[in-house]
Design a protein around this motif. Structure first.
Motif, PDB file in Angstrom:
ATOM      1  N   UNK A   1       0.900  -1.115  -0.058  1.00 28.69           N
ATOM      2  CA  UNK A   1      -0.036   0.216   0.257  1.00 28.69           C
ATOM      3  C   UNK A   1       0.893   1.103  -0.121  1.00 28.69           C
ATOM      4  N   UNK A   2       0.610   2.163  -0.982  1.00 28.37           N
ATOM      5  CA  UNK A   2       1.611   3.123  -1.067  1.00 28.37           C
ATOM      6  C   UNK A   2       0.570   4.393  -1.468  1.00 28.37           C
ATOM      7  N   UNK A   3       1.214   5.501  -1.475  1.00 29.63           N
ATOM      8  CA  UNK A   3       0.533   6.892  -1.706  1.00 29.63           C
ATOM      9  C   UNK A   3       1.228   7.401  -3.055  1.00 29.63           C
TER      10      UNK A   3
END
Length: 149
Positions: free
Chosen positions: A3-5
């Protein structure tokens, strides 16, 4: 999957895509307000859970992924569907976490609005992340079982 932005989709979006999202979101909000006025806040609140911009977002995500893959020389239809499906999965898990938010908010309202909101938000984050991790563990188990066959 980690999960990342990433802010790069913001730069790749076109102005009319934002208009579509805002118009759909606003239309659903007005519709929900009309239902609340006619039938009361309890019934209107149920309609606030309507995924107002999800359909527009899913189609835009698919389109962006197809465009990105085509720019790289591929077709991209499968990748686009996969990206939209992954977004839908996240929305579904977030919706389940919203149930936890609502339950915790209902139980803690006697503590005051700020404390109840903080507790409910914490419950939402914990449940949403736990469900995502659980999904990841289950998918990993399925992949390993298929690899053993």
């Amino acid at each position: 999957m980690q999960i990342g932005l990433s802010t790069s989709p913001l730069a790749n979006s076109r102005w009319y895509e934002y208009v579509i999202r805002f118009v759909l979101g606003g239309a659903v909000t007005v519709f929900t307000g009309m239902i609340s006025s006619e039938f009361g806040a309890s019934i209107g609140g149920l309609f606030l859970a309507l995924p107002a911009i999800f359909c527009a977002s899913a189609t835009l995500i698919e389109r962006h992924e197809i465009r990105r893959k085509r720019d790289a020389g591929g077709e991209g239809a499968r990748r686009g569907r996969g990206a939209a499906a992954l977004d839908a999965t996240g929305a579904a898990l977030g919706s389940v976490a919203m149930v936890a938010f609502a339950i915790v908010l209902l139980v803690t309202t006697s503590w005051g609005a700020a404390a109840a909101f903080a507790c409910a938000s914490l419950a939402w984050v914990v449940i949403a992340v736990a469900m995502w991790v659980l999904r990841w563990i289950v998918k990993r188990g399925i992949r390993r079982a298929r690899a053993r066959r």
